[in-house]
Write an enzyme that holds these catalytic residues in place. Structure first.
Site, PDB file in Angstrom:
ATOM      1  CD  GLU A 193       3.561  14.719 -13.595  1.00  0.00           C
ATOM      2  OE1 GLU A 193       3.193  13.737 -14.241  1.00  0.00           O
ATOM      3  OE2 GLU A 193       3.235  15.888 -13.881  1.00  0.00           O
ATOM      4  CG  HIS A 197       4.529  19.545 -13.622  1.00  0.00           C
ATOM      5  ND1 HIS A 197       3.490  18.729 -13.942  1.00  0.00           N
ATOM      6  CD2 HIS A 197       4.046  20.815 -13.750  1.00  0.00           C
ATOM      7  CE1 HIS A 197       2.426  19.454 -14.249  1.00  0.00           C
ATOM      8  NE2 HIS A 197       2.745  20.721 -14.136  1.00  0.00           N
ATOM      9  CG  ASN A 226      -0.860  18.911 -17.066  1.00  0.00           C
ATOM     10  OD1 ASN A 226      -1.778  19.062 -16.252  1.00  0.00           O
ATOM     11  ND2 ASN A 226       0.241  19.626 -17.035  1.00  0.00           N
ATOM     12  CB  SER A 248       2.130  22.259 -17.052  1.00  0.00           C
ATOM     13  OG  SER A 248       1.818  23.574 -17.360  1.00  0.00           O
TER      14      SER A 248
HETATM   15  N1  CAA Z   1      -1.097  28.655   2.041  1.00  0.00           N
HETATM   16  C1  CAA Z   1      -1.384  28.063   3.201  1.00  0.00           C
HETATM   17  N2  CAA Z   1      -2.500  27.346   3.408  1.00  0.00           N
HETATM   18  C2  CAA Z   1      -3.376  27.240   2.377  1.00  0.00           C
HETATM   19  C3  CAA Z   1      -3.156  27.844   1.123  1.00  0.00           C
HETATM   20  C4  CAA Z   1      -1.947  28.585   0.976  1.00  0.00           C
HETATM   21  N3  CAA Z   1      -1.616  29.177  -0.167  1.00  0.00           N
HETATM   22  N4  CAA Z   1      -4.201  27.553   0.304  1.00  0.00           N
HETATM   23  C5  CAA Z   1      -5.061  26.796   1.005  1.00  0.00           C
HETATM   24  N5  CAA Z   1      -4.561  26.607   2.257  1.00  0.00           N
HETATM   25  C6  CAA Z   1      -5.140  25.818   3.328  1.00  0.00           C
HETATM   26  C7  CAA Z   1      -6.345  26.487   3.960  1.00  0.00           C
HETATM   27  O1  CAA Z   1      -5.949  27.349   5.011  1.00  0.00           O
HETATM   28  C8  CAA Z   1      -7.131  25.303   4.477  1.00  0.00           C
HETATM   29  O2  CAA Z   1      -6.549  24.840   5.692  1.00  0.00           O
HETATM   30  P1  CAA Z   1      -7.459  24.225   6.876  1.00  0.00           P
HETATM   31  O3  CAA Z   1      -8.123  23.003   6.281  1.00  0.00           O
HETATM   32  O4  CAA Z   1      -6.466  23.893   7.942  1.00  0.00           O
HETATM   33  O5  CAA Z   1      -8.410  25.320   7.224  1.00  0.00           O
HETATM   34  C9  CAA Z   1      -6.875  24.225   3.423  1.00  0.00           C
HETATM   35  O6  CAA Z   1      -5.659  24.611   2.747  1.00  0.00           O
HETATM   36  C10 CAA Z   1      -7.997  24.111   2.420  1.00  0.00           C
HETATM   37  O7  CAA Z   1      -8.222  25.364   1.805  1.00  0.00           O
HETATM   38  P2  CAA Z   1      -9.633  26.105   1.725  1.00  0.00           P
HETATM   39  O8  CAA Z   1     -10.451  25.780   2.941  1.00  0.00           O
HETATM   40  O9  CAA Z   1      -9.354  27.539   1.417  1.00  0.00           O
HETATM   41  O10 CAA Z   1     -10.341  25.557   0.436  1.00  0.00           O
HETATM   42  P3  CAA Z   1     -10.798  24.125   0.012  1.00  0.00           P
HETATM   43  O11 CAA Z   1     -11.099  23.218   1.125  1.00  0.00           O
HETATM   44  O12 CAA Z   1     -11.838  24.375  -1.010  1.00  0.00           O
HETATM   45  O13 CAA Z   1      -9.492  23.542  -0.705  1.00  0.00           O
HETATM   46  C11 CAA Z   1      -7.973  23.270  -2.471  1.00  0.00           C
HETATM   47  C12 CAA Z   1      -8.845  24.239  -1.706  1.00  0.00           C
HETATM   48  C13 CAA Z   1      -6.852  22.740  -1.564  1.00  0.00           C
HETATM   49  C14 CAA Z   1      -7.360  24.070  -3.605  1.00  0.00           C
HETATM   50  C15 CAA Z   1      -8.870  22.072  -2.959  1.00  0.00           C
HETATM   51  O14 CAA Z   1     -10.024  22.529  -3.571  1.00  0.00           O
HETATM   52  C16 CAA Z   1      -8.149  21.166  -3.932  1.00  0.00           C
HETATM   53  O15 CAA Z   1      -7.373  20.326  -3.555  1.00  0.00           O
HETATM   54  N6  CAA Z   1      -8.449  21.321  -5.250  1.00  0.00           N
HETATM   55  C17 CAA Z   1      -7.784  20.584  -6.320  1.00  0.00           C
HETATM   56  C18 CAA Z   1      -6.545  21.327  -6.716  1.00  0.00           C
HETATM   57  C19 CAA Z   1      -5.823  20.677  -7.839  1.00  0.00           C
HETATM   58  O16 CAA Z   1      -6.268  19.714  -8.439  1.00  0.00           O
HETATM   59  N7  CAA Z   1      -4.639  21.222  -8.176  1.00  0.00           N
HETATM   60  C20 CAA Z   1      -3.857  20.724  -9.295  1.00  0.00           C
HETATM   61  C21 CAA Z   1      -4.180  21.495 -10.520  1.00  0.00           C
HETATM   62  S1  CAA Z   1      -3.250  20.951 -11.920  1.00  0.00           S
HETATM   63  C22 CAA Z   1      -1.768  21.690 -11.785  1.00  0.00           C
HETATM   64  O17 CAA Z   1      -1.513  22.490 -10.949  1.00  0.00           O
HETATM   65  C23 CAA Z   1      -0.707  21.293 -12.762  1.00  0.00           C
HETATM   66  C24 CAA Z   1      -0.727  21.843 -14.103  1.00  0.00           C
HETATM   67  O18 CAA Z   1       0.259  21.704 -14.780  1.00  0.00           O
HETATM   68  C25 CAA Z   1      -1.906  22.460 -14.701  1.00  0.00           C
END
Ligand code: CAA
Length: 390
Positions: A150, A138, A189, A117
């Site tokens: 990406e 990415h 990022n 990243s």
């Molecule tokens: N495998 C399978 N299913 C999964 C899972 C996994 N590893 N993780 C989550 N899920 C599923 C859950 O079972 C749930 O499904 P249902 O809606 O059918 O019940 C759904 O995904 C949502 O999960 P949760 O209910 O546990 O939690 P939530 O509603 O709080 O969502 C989240 C969690 C999806 C992480 C949400 O908070 C989100 O989208 N957050 C933002 C994440 C983000 O911005 N990521 C990018 C970060 S930057 C990056 O990664 C790049 C870098 O270079 C830094």
């Protein structure tokens, strides 16, 4: 044709990428330095695939998907790989070692991708004798859920390799956004760090509290997480790494030490169980409790990120639609960042940028395209045109 994908590094991103590849029908090899890491990855993949199966989201049985993945501490399983994706910690020397080894072992036709990243793809490519076949791919955390990939060609990457990688991302059921050329932090990022910088500036200057900023992010902008919560989720060490890459490669800094302080205290966020918030146990995320009300203005909160996006548009790296695709599918935004800006009013965004710039923050200097839009009364939804036409 790509049949086997090898993933090097079985951590948070690596195990998720391997799972995505197996779910999409590819044979997969996972390589890491110890069986401890590999067994943990195996368990996490199994748990996730079973969860998806039980929700009826898979056409195949969980066992059949899991049977397509092999684990090993030896690179021998890369001998018949068509594509490799590296997801080891963000350390150039380590990544170079991985790429030199992959270059020696993988067949000549294999493409070698990095999920970095922050590290320049060209620097990594230089560790191989196939620089034209090295590319950035990415993914976003959690890879199984986040749709964005990406695709970043380095200055050496061939057009063919870029096209194959875009195509592979689609075959993995992802939405690719292809950058015209490599810039530090890519699109995702650069925007992410700008959001975190403004969040930090507001708190450190005493304008808002952490909880107020996060409440506004969740309740006003409708983001899935607060910004400090998201920083905890991604890992504060990762945040600081990306931040450093941006500032040492020419992006104007925003003086702010909150993230760095947490890293110095060894509180890295979800992975250590504590960052800006506390979590049930190391590695276990649960949604943080936030107040419903907050005085934070969302236009101020996104102002620096919008300025950054307009810089990328001005420099023809991506267009407004691409920026929004990145934020919707990489960060689960309910709508694009620039759609939000158009709704909140570009004059508002511009006003905050000017105000904060006047306090001595160079990064907030409005870009010429933003200034032009405001001068031409292209203020967003309310005047019928901004980043988009209405
Ligand atoms: N495998 C399978 N299913 C999964 C899972 C996994 N590893 N993780 C989550 N899920 C599923 C859950 O079972 C749930 O499904 P249902 O809606 O059918 O019940 C759904 O995904 C949502 O999960 P949760 O209910 O546990 O939690 P939530 O509603 O709080 O969502 C989240 C969690 C999806 C992480 C949400 O908070 C989100 O989208 N957050 C933002 C994440 C983000 O911005 N990521 C990018 C970060 S930057 C990056 O990664 C790049 C870098 O270079 C830094």
């Amino acid at each position: 044709m790509i049949q086997k994908i090898v993933v090097v590094g079985a951590g948070t991103m690596g195990h998720g990428i391997a799972e995505v590849a197996a779910l999409s029908g590819f044979r997969v090899g996972v390589i890491d330095v110890s069986w401890d890491f590999l067994n943990r990855a195996k368990d996490r993949i199994k748990e996730s695939v079973v969860r998806l199966y039980e929700k009826g989201q898979l056409k195949e049985k969980a066992e059949d998907i899991l049977a397509r993945i092999e684990f090993n501490t030896s690179y021998d399983i890369a001998k018949d790989a068509d594509f490799a994706i590296e997801a080891v910690p963000e350390n150039l020397e380590l990544k170079k070692k991985v790429f030199t080894t992959l270059d020696e072992i993988a067949p000549p036709h294999a493409i070698l991708a990095t999920n970095t990243s922050s590290i320049p793809i060209s620097d990594i490519a230089e560790a191989t004798k196939r620089k034209e076949k090295v590319i950035g791919m990415h993914f976003f955390n959690p890879p199984v859920i986040m749709k964005l990939v990406e695709v970043i060609p380095s200055k050496y990457t061939s057009e063919d390799v870029t096209n194959i990688t875009v195509d592979l991302a689609k075959k993995m059921n992802k939405i690719p956004v292809r950058l015209k050329y490599e810039i530090p932090g890519f699109v995702s990022n650069r925007i992410f760090i700008r959001l975190l910088q403004e969040a930090c500036r507001e708190v450190e200057s005493g304008e808002e509290t952490i909880e107020e900023v996060d409440s506004a992010a969740r309740n006003k902008l409708k983001l899935p997480m607060g910004l400090f919560e998201l920083a905890d989720y991604v890992g504060l060490d990762v945040v600081v790494d990306i931040w450093n890459v941006l500032t040492t490669r020419g992006t104007p800094d925003v003086k702010c030490s909150m993230y760095r302080n947490k890293v110095n205290e060894k509180n890295l966020g979800v992975k250590t169980g504590k960052g800006f918030y506390s979590y049930p146990s190391p590695g276990k995320y649960s949604k943080v409790q936030l107040p419903n009300e907050s005085k934070t203005d969302p236009a101020k909160l996104i102002s620096l990120a919008v300025n950054e996006a307009s810089w990328m548009i001005e420099n023809q790296i991506v267009n407004a639609k691409d920026v929004d695709t990145v934020m919707i599918y990489g960060f689960n935004f309910p709508k694009g960042l620039l759609e939000m800006a158009d709704e909140l009013g570009l004059d508002n965004i511009y006003k905050y940028l000017k105000e904060i710039y006047a306090k001595g923050y160079e990064a907030y200097k409005p870009t010429s395209i933003l200034e032009k839009m405001v001068n031409e009364r292209k203020l967003g939804k309310k005047t019928g045109e901004g980043f988009y036409k209405y």
